[in-house]
Design a protein around this motif. Structure first.
Motif, PDB file in Angstrom:
ATOM      1  N   MET A   1       0.829  -1.184   0.000  1.00  0.00           N
ATOM      2  CA  MET A   1       0.000   0.000   0.000  1.00  0.00           C
ATOM      3  C   MET A   1       0.877   1.253   0.000  1.00  0.00           C
ATOM      4  SD  MET A   1      -2.967   1.350  -0.111  1.00  0.00           S
ATOM      5  CE  MET A   1      -4.180   0.148   0.275  1.00  0.00           C
ATOM      6  N   LEU A   2       1.921   1.271   0.846  1.00  0.00           N
ATOM      7  CA  LEU A   2       2.788   2.448   0.897  1.00  0.00           C
ATOM      8  C   LEU A   2       3.521   2.682  -0.418  1.00  0.00           C
ATOM      9  CD1 LEU A   2       4.378   2.200   4.465  1.00  0.00           C
ATOM     10  CD2 LEU A   2       2.728   3.872   3.657  1.00  0.00           C
ATOM     11  N   THR A   3       3.973   1.603  -1.035  1.00  0.00           N
ATOM     12  CA  THR A   3       4.694   1.765  -2.299  1.00  0.00           C
ATOM     13  C   THR A   3       3.761   2.297  -3.377  1.00  0.00           C
ATOM     14  OG1 THR A   3       4.343  -0.549  -2.896  1.00  0.00           O
ATOM     15  CG2 THR A   3       6.387  -0.021  -1.779  1.00  0.00           C
ATOM     16  N   THR A   4       2.553   1.768  -3.428  1.00  0.00           N
ATOM     17  CA  THR A   4       1.578   2.217  -4.421  1.00  0.00           C
ATOM     18  C   THR A   4       1.261   3.695  -4.242  1.00  0.00           C
ATOM     19  OG1 THR A   4       0.628   0.015  -4.576  1.00  0.00           O
ATOM     20  CG2 THR A   4      -0.757   1.842  -5.308  1.00  0.00           C
ATOM     21  N   LYS A   5       0.993   4.087  -3.018  1.00  0.00           N
ATOM     22  CA  LYS A   5       0.647   5.485  -2.747  1.00  0.00           C
ATOM     23  C   LYS A   5       1.835   6.413  -2.993  1.00  0.00           C
ATOM     24  CE  LYS A   5      -3.189   4.895   0.420  1.00  0.00           C
ATOM     25  NZ  LYS A   5      -3.761   5.307   1.703  1.00  0.00           N
ATOM     26  N   ALA A   6       3.029   5.974  -2.630  1.00  0.00           N
ATOM     27  CA  ALA A   6       4.212   6.813  -2.842  1.00  0.00           C
ATOM     28  C   ALA A   6       4.448   7.048  -4.327  1.00  0.00           C
ATOM     29  CB  ALA A   6       5.439   6.168  -2.198  1.00  0.00           C
ATOM     30  N   LEU A   7       4.335   5.994  -5.111  1.00  0.00           N
ATOM     31  CA  LEU A   7       4.549   6.142  -6.553  1.00  0.00           C
ATOM     32  C   LEU A   7       3.431   6.949  -7.204  1.00  0.00           C
ATOM     33  CD1 LEU A   7       6.078   2.671  -7.231  1.00  0.00           C
ATOM     34  CD2 LEU A   7       7.164   4.857  -7.667  1.00  0.00           C
ATOM     35  N   ARG A   8       2.228   6.777  -6.741  1.00  0.00           N
ATOM     36  CA  ARG A   8       1.113   7.569  -7.278  1.00  0.00           C
ATOM     37  C   ARG A   8       1.332   9.052  -6.978  1.00  0.00           C
ATOM     38  NH1 ARG A   8      -4.050   6.538  -4.442  1.00  0.00           N
ATOM     39  NH2 ARG A   8      -3.605   4.382  -4.998  1.00  0.00           N
ATOM     40  N   ALA A   9       1.731   9.358  -5.753  1.00  0.00           N
ATOM     41  CA  ALA A   9       1.973  10.755  -5.385  1.00  0.00           C
ATOM     42  C   ALA A   9       3.146  11.328  -6.175  1.00  0.00           C
ATOM     43  CB  ALA A   9       2.253  10.853  -3.885  1.00  0.00           C
ATOM     44  N   ALA A  10       4.191  10.534  -6.353  1.00  0.00           N
ATOM     45  CA  ALA A  10       5.343  10.996  -7.133  1.00  0.00           C
ATOM     46  C   ALA A  10       4.911  11.346  -8.551  1.00  0.00           C
ATOM     47  CB  ALA A  10       6.430   9.930  -7.153  1.00  0.00           C
ATOM     48  N   GLY A  11       4.045  10.518  -9.131  1.00  0.00           N
ATOM     49  CA  GLY A  11       3.542  10.788 -10.480  1.00  0.00           C
ATOM     50  C   GLY A  11       2.663  12.014 -10.534  1.00  0.00           C
ATOM     51  N   GLU A  12       1.772  12.161  -9.559  1.00  0.00           N
ATOM     52  CA  GLU A  12       0.849  13.296  -9.532  1.00  0.00           C
ATOM     53  C   GLU A  12       1.570  14.621  -9.350  1.00  0.00           C
ATOM     54  OE1 GLU A  12      -2.358  12.718  -6.744  1.00  0.00           O
ATOM     55  OE2 GLU A  12      -2.932  10.808  -7.665  1.00  0.00           O
ATOM     56  N   TYR A  13       2.665  14.606  -8.587  1.00  0.00           N
ATOM     57  CA  TYR A  13       3.383  15.844  -8.307  1.00  0.00           C
ATOM     58  C   TYR A  13       4.617  16.030  -9.191  1.00  0.00           C
ATOM     59  CZ  TYR A  13       0.343  16.560  -4.345  1.00  0.00           C
ATOM     60  OH  TYR A  13      -0.754  16.776  -3.559  1.00  0.00           O
ATOM     61  N   ALA A  15       7.392  14.299  -9.313  1.00  0.00           N
ATOM     62  CA  ALA A  15       8.664  14.116  -8.593  1.00  0.00           C
ATOM     63  C   ALA A  15       9.697  13.471  -9.511  1.00  0.00           C
ATOM     64  CB  ALA A  15       8.446  13.259  -7.359  1.00  0.00           C
ATOM     65  N   ARG A  16      10.926  13.922  -9.381  1.00  0.00           N
ATOM     66  CA  ARG A  16      12.010  13.356 -10.178  1.00  0.00           C
ATOM     67  C   ARG A  16      12.778  12.283  -9.422  1.00  0.00           C
ATOM     68  NH1 ARG A  16      15.017  18.656 -11.509  1.00  0.00           N
ATOM     69  NH2 ARG A  16      14.228  19.040  -9.451  1.00  0.00           N
ATOM     70  N   GLN A  17      12.508  12.157  -8.130  1.00  0.00           N
ATOM     71  CA  GLN A  17      13.125  11.122  -7.306  1.00  0.00           C
ATOM     72  C   GLN A  17      12.261  10.920  -6.069  1.00  0.00           C
ATOM     73  OE1 GLN A  17      17.020  12.641  -6.470  1.00  0.00           O
ATOM     74  NE2 GLN A  17      16.319  14.189  -5.073  1.00  0.00           N
ATOM     75  N   LEU A  18      12.496   9.829  -5.366  1.00  0.00           N
ATOM     76  CA  LEU A  18      11.725   9.515  -4.170  1.00  0.00           C
ATOM     77  C   LEU A  18      12.696   9.270  -3.033  1.00  0.00           C
ATOM     78  CD1 LEU A  18       8.738   9.094  -3.386  1.00  0.00           C
ATOM     79  CD2 LEU A  18       9.071   6.681  -3.808  1.00  0.00           C
ATOM     80  N   LEU A  19      12.371   9.741  -1.852  1.00  0.00           N
ATOM     81  CA  LEU A  19      13.203   9.573  -0.666  1.00  0.00           C
ATOM     82  C   LEU A  19      12.440   8.755   0.360  1.00  0.00           C
ATOM     83  CD1 LEU A  19      15.609  10.270   1.221  1.00  0.00           C
ATOM     84  CD2 LEU A  19      14.360  12.350   1.817  1.00  0.00           C
ATOM     85  N   GLY A  42      11.369   3.769 -13.321  1.00  0.00           N
ATOM     86  CA  GLY A  42      12.455   4.653 -13.741  1.00  0.00           C
ATOM     87  C   GLY A  42      12.607   5.862 -12.840  1.00  0.00           C
ATOM     88  N   LEU A  43      12.217   5.703 -11.591  1.00  0.00           N
ATOM     89  CA  LEU A  43      12.268   6.794 -10.622  1.00  0.00           C
ATOM     90  C   LEU A  43      13.397   6.513  -9.622  1.00  0.00           C
ATOM     91  CD1 LEU A  43      10.729   9.379  -9.641  1.00  0.00           C
ATOM     92  CD2 LEU A  43       9.399   7.859  -8.179  1.00  0.00           C
ATOM     93  N   PRO A  44      14.408   7.383  -9.558  1.00  0.00           N
ATOM     94  CA  PRO A  44      15.489   7.163  -8.598  1.00  0.00           C
ATOM     95  C   PRO A  44      14.966   7.147  -7.159  1.00  0.00           C
ATOM     96  CG  PRO A  44      16.101   8.852 -10.177  1.00  0.00           C
ATOM     97  CD  PRO A  44      14.640   8.559 -10.378  1.00  0.00           C
ATOM     98  N   LEU A  45      15.460   6.205  -6.372  1.00  0.00           N
ATOM     99  CA  LEU A  45      15.082   6.080  -4.961  1.00  0.00           C
ATOM    100  C   LEU A  45      16.291   6.376  -4.096  1.00  0.00           C
ATOM    101  CD1 LEU A  45      13.074   5.261  -2.704  1.00  0.00           C
ATOM    102  CD2 LEU A  45      13.909   2.908  -3.001  1.00  0.00           C
ATOM    103  N   LEU A  46      16.135   7.290  -3.175  1.00  0.00           N
ATOM    104  CA  LEU A  46      17.187   7.625  -2.213  1.00  0.00           C
ATOM    105  C   LEU A  46      16.809   7.029  -0.871  1.00  0.00           C
ATOM    106  CD1 LEU A  46      17.519  11.410  -3.119  1.00  0.00           C
ATOM    107  CD2 LEU A  46      18.896   9.513  -3.976  1.00  0.00           C
TER     108      LEU A  46
END
Length: 100
Positions: A1-13, A15-19, A42-46
């Motif tokens: 659930m967290l991964t899905t929501k994080a990636l959805r938010a990254a797409g909506e906003y 984001a060029r990377q995720l922390l 294809g989203l860099p993860l820090l």
């Protein structure tokens, strides 16, 4: 659930990377799942080193231990305040101690 929501938010906003940080970043399963999903997208993860992924509870416990060593007791009627700084906490305790 967290991964899905994080990636959805990254797409909506856009984001060029995720922390991934904080106490939750110590979860090995979450680290692996998010790394896999970010790689697919294809989203860099820090992610900081595990030793830096601590919970705020450890910080609060350390602060409380210092106050305990100085015999600084917080009054039992003190109200919870999530925005209270450690400095203000000390000032409130000193003011309460002065009243005793």
């Amino acid at each position: 659930m967290l991964t899905t929501k994080a990636l959805r938010a990254a797409g909506e906003y856009g984001a060029r990377q995720l922390l991934l940080c904080g106490g939750v970043a110590a979860n090995a399963g979450l680290r692996a799942a998010l790394a896999e999903r970010c790689a697919e997208a294809g989203l860099p993860l820090l992610v900081p080193p595990l030793s830096l992924c601590t919970d705020n509870a450890a910080m609060i416990a350390a602060a409380a231990e210092l106050k305990w060593r100085r015999a600084e007791w917080t009054p039992l009627d003190m109200k919870a305040d999530p925005l209270l700084s450690l400095e203000a906490w000390s000032v409130k305790d000193e003011a309460a101690a002065a009243k005793r």
